[in-house]
Design a protein around this motif. Sequence first.
Motif, short mmCIF file in Angstrom:
data_model
loop_
_atom_site.label_atom_id
_atom_site.label_comp_id
_atom_site.label_asym_id
_atom_site.label_seq_id
_atom_site.Cartn_x
_atom_site.Cartn_y
_atom_site.Cartn_z
N PHE A 102 22.61 70.04 -27.98
CA PHE A 102 22.37 70.48 -29.35
C PHE A 102 23.43 69.93 -30.30
CE2 PHE A 102 23.45 74.03 -32.37
CZ PHE A 102 22.43 73.77 -33.29
N THR A 103 24.70 70.13 -29.97
CA THR A 103 25.75 69.65 -30.86
C THR A 103 25.76 68.12 -30.94
OG1 THR A 103 27.31 69.85 -28.99
CG2 THR A 103 27.25 71.65 -30.59
N GLN A 104 25.54 67.47 -29.80
CA GLN A 104 25.52 66.00 -29.81
C GLN A 104 24.40 65.46 -30.70
OE1 GLN A 104 23.94 63.59 -26.52
NE2 GLN A 104 25.90 62.53 -26.42
N MET A 105 23.21 66.01 -30.58
CA MET A 105 22.07 65.50 -31.36
C MET A 105 22.23 65.80 -32.85
SD MET A 105 20.26 63.77 -29.30
CE MET A 105 18.98 63.41 -30.50
N VAL A 106 22.75 66.98 -33.19
CA VAL A 106 22.97 67.30 -34.61
C VAL A 106 23.96 66.31 -35.23
CG1 VAL A 106 23.97 68.99 -36.19
CG2 VAL A 106 22.38 69.74 -34.42
N TYR A 107 25.03 66.05 -34.52
CA TYR A 107 26.02 65.09 -35.02
C TYR A 107 25.43 63.68 -35.05
CZ TYR A 107 30.30 67.83 -35.60
OH TYR A 107 31.26 68.69 -36.06
N ARG A 108 24.67 63.33 -34.02
CA ARG A 108 24.13 61.97 -33.95
C ARG A 108 23.18 61.67 -35.11
NH1 ARG A 108 21.24 59.06 -28.69
NH2 ARG A 108 21.14 56.98 -29.62
N ILE A 109 22.31 62.62 -35.42
CA ILE A 109 21.36 62.42 -36.51
C ILE A 109 22.08 62.23 -37.85
CG2 ILE A 109 19.52 63.59 -37.84
CD1 ILE A 109 18.64 64.80 -35.11
N ASN A 110 23.29 62.76 -37.93
CA ASN A 110 24.09 62.61 -39.15
C ASN A 110 25.06 61.44 -39.09
OD1 ASN A 110 23.72 65.09 -41.18
ND2 ASN A 110 23.39 65.82 -39.10
N GLY A 111 24.94 60.62 -38.04
CA GLY A 111 25.73 59.40 -37.95
C GLY A 111 27.10 59.55 -37.33
N HIS A 112 27.34 60.68 -36.62
CA HIS A 112 28.64 60.94 -36.02
C HIS A 112 28.48 61.05 -34.50
CE1 HIS A 112 30.08 61.70 -40.07
NE2 HIS A 112 29.06 62.52 -40.23
N LYS A 113 29.47 60.53 -33.78
CA LYS A 113 29.32 60.39 -32.33
C LYS A 113 30.05 61.49 -31.57
CE LYS A 113 28.98 56.54 -29.10
NZ LYS A 113 29.13 55.09 -28.97
N LEU A 114 29.34 62.16 -30.68
CA LEU A 114 29.91 63.12 -29.75
C LEU A 114 29.56 62.71 -28.33
CD1 LEU A 114 29.18 66.70 -31.21
CD2 LEU A 114 31.38 65.51 -31.13
N LYS A 115 30.43 63.06 -27.39
CA LYS A 115 30.13 62.83 -25.99
C LYS A 115 29.06 63.83 -25.54
CE LYS A 115 34.76 61.00 -25.19
NZ LYS A 115 36.05 61.13 -24.48
N ARG A 116 28.63 63.75 -24.28
CA ARG A 116 27.46 64.52 -23.84
C ARG A 116 27.77 65.96 -23.45
NH1 ARG A 116 24.09 67.51 -23.12
NH2 ARG A 116 22.02 67.26 -22.20
N ASP A 117 28.80 66.20 -22.66
CA ASP A 117 29.06 67.54 -22.15
C ASP A 117 30.06 68.29 -23.03
OD1 ASP A 117 27.36 67.11 -20.02
OD2 ASP A 117 28.96 66.48 -18.65
N ALA A 118 29.99 69.62 -23.00
CA ALA A 118 30.90 70.44 -23.80
C ALA A 118 32.36 70.14 -23.47
CB ALA A 118 30.59 71.91 -23.58
N SER A 119 32.68 70.01 -22.18
CA SER A 119 34.06 69.73 -21.78
C SER A 119 34.54 68.38 -22.31
CB SER A 119 34.20 69.78 -20.26
OG SER A 119 33.33 68.84 -19.65
N GLN A 120 33.62 67.40 -22.39
CA GLN A 120 33.96 66.09 -22.94
C GLN A 120 34.14 66.17 -24.45
OE1 GLN A 120 30.47 64.02 -21.51
NE2 GLN A 120 31.58 63.16 -19.76
N GLN A 121 33.26 66.90 -25.12
CA GLN A 121 33.35 67.03 -26.57
C GLN A 121 34.64 67.73 -26.98
OE1 GLN A 121 29.75 68.99 -27.89
NE2 GLN A 121 28.42 67.42 -27.04
N ALA A 122 35.12 68.65 -26.11
CA ALA A 122 36.35 69.39 -26.42
C ALA A 122 37.57 68.48 -26.45
CB ALA A 122 36.55 70.50 -25.40
N SER A 123 37.46 67.27 -25.91
CA SER A 123 38.57 66.32 -25.94
C SER A 123 38.61 65.53 -27.24
CB SER A 123 38.47 65.36 -24.76
OG SER A 123 37.35 64.48 -24.91
N GLN A 124 37.61 65.70 -28.08
CA GLN A 124 37.52 64.95 -29.32
C GLN A 124 38.06 65.80 -30.48
OE1 GLN A 124 33.07 63.75 -28.13
NE2 GLN A 124 33.75 62.61 -29.93
N GLY A 125 38.44 65.12 -31.55
CA GLY A 125 38.79 65.80 -32.78
C GLY A 125 40.16 66.45 -32.80
#
Length: 249
Positions: free
Chosen positions: A154-177
């Motif tokens: 959900f978070t990855q696709m919302v960000y992707r549609i807006n042109g921003h890149k997130l990794k796939r898993d929650a634990s991976q996304q937590a390493s960003q930002g």
Amino acid sequence: MQYGICNLGIVPMRFEPSDKSELVSQVLYGEFFKVLERRKKWSRIRIAYDKYEGWIDNKQYKEITEEDYNDNVISSPILSTDLLEYVSDENENIYTIPLGATLNGLHILNHKFDGNKIQKVLKKSNLIKTAFLYLNSPYLWGGKTPFGIDCSGFTQMVYRINGHKLKRDASQQASQGEALSFIEESEPGDLAFFDNVDGDIIHVGIIMEDNYIIHAHGKVRIDRLDHSGIYNVDTNLHTHKLRVIKKII
């Protein structure tokens, strides 16, 4: 090395080469990938966008050249912005595609598309508007569409549609930002991450205004967010323990 493109709407990506194996993610129409290993019925692939790996059925993708792969991976993605749309081939056969499908490979597949699409980076303020397109979508482990989606999909696709890149898993996304110290420092569109008793990140949601959060839990839903975690407005119980808040953009 072999290369492929997803020529169907939603293709399951599995942990092992079996229809009975766990769904780890989905490959949406138009996504490009490398074929790391090809067997008689299954291929292990790595998706170009987020480098996620898994097994897909050989009947559910089209092989492409390395040149086609490289040309399209470096280009800015063109995405479908309707909940459900379709593409058609030269024989007018119709293929349904979901929100967030990639349209860069239409010429490779010889498909036509007449729906709404986007190819730009949108402002952070648009993230919540996009998130609402998924509201009430059922939870599905490994899912990435309005017909079934998990928390990080959900978070990855919302960000992707807006042109921003997130990794796939929650634990991976937590390493960003950038980590924030308090909820009060957050803005709508920031991400909140939650852990289990072992300290592992297991959940993520998108922060809204006035201490609300939209996240995939049973369905994509809106709950309260406080310093303890997520407070379910239906059960009046805390369901997830807050670990960290991240500002991605």
